[in-house]
Write an enzyme that holds these catalytic residues in place. Sequence first.
Site, PDB file in Angstrom:
ATOM      1  N   LYS A   1       0.827  -1.207   0.000  1.00 33.82           N
ATOM      2  CA  LYS A   1       0.000   0.000   0.000  1.00 33.82           C
ATOM      3  C   LYS A   1       0.863   1.260   0.000  1.00 33.82           C
ATOM      4  CE  LYS A   1      -2.206   1.376   3.697  1.00 33.82           C
ATOM      5  NZ  LYS A   1      -3.177   1.432   4.830  1.00 33.82           N
TER       6      LYS A   1
ATOM      7  N   ASP B   1      -6.780   1.330   0.853  1.00 32.39           N
ATOM      8  CA  ASP B   1      -6.890   1.404   2.311  1.00 32.39           C
ATOM      9  C   ASP B   1      -8.333   1.092   2.697  1.00 32.39           C
ATOM     10  OD1 ASP B   1      -8.294   3.629   1.509  1.00 32.39           O
ATOM     11  OD2 ASP B   1      -7.286   5.018   2.884  1.00 32.39           O
TER      12      ASP B   1
END
Length: 212
Positions: A120, A138
């Site tokens: 991420k 997210d």
Amino acid sequence: MNPAKRREIYTRLRDTNPAPTTELLFDSPFELLVAVVLSAQATDVSVNKATRKLYPVANTPTAILALGEAGLRDYIKTIGLFNTKAKNVIALCQILLREHDGEVPRDREALENLPGVGRKTANVVLNTAFGEPTIAVDTHIFRVANRTGLGPGKNVREVEDRLVKFTPAEFARDAHHWLILHGRYVCKARAPECPTCVIHDLCEYRQKTPPP
């Protein structure tokens, strides 16, 4: 979701916010990298408060190493998990200097080899610092992708892969920011603001919040 509806969703998000970007404050790829590492399980607001004090003093790998771990902790102690984050930032600074001439690499594998950097975080840096069409999933993007039908999936990687596959090329670079901002301010977890949402009629979420 059919391609026409998907394109219209992105078109409306673009019309609402033509030049989206992260809410983390940064002036270089390195500042962004550190800010994203610090933002894990913390708010952008809390990170920005810390980096506003840190970056005028130390905003390069060499300068942060000069602070040392204890010195860095003093600047970031208001952020959750600051002890672990201080260790990771010091370690990644050492690797950047040793293996990358102090520069943030524009390469996923190299980024993910840095302490405190997962997929991420690498996606955020590749997208925001280097303009790559990546999508960092997210909790906000995971929620929006599943609710709207843009990229439903059982886990973050599945959602990421579907969003990357089905997002039209013209929207690929900014999709990450549109979706995270939409999830943060409109498609909220507990009480989504469906009545005022610009994509209300296109969204496939069955439990839309009714008008007041």
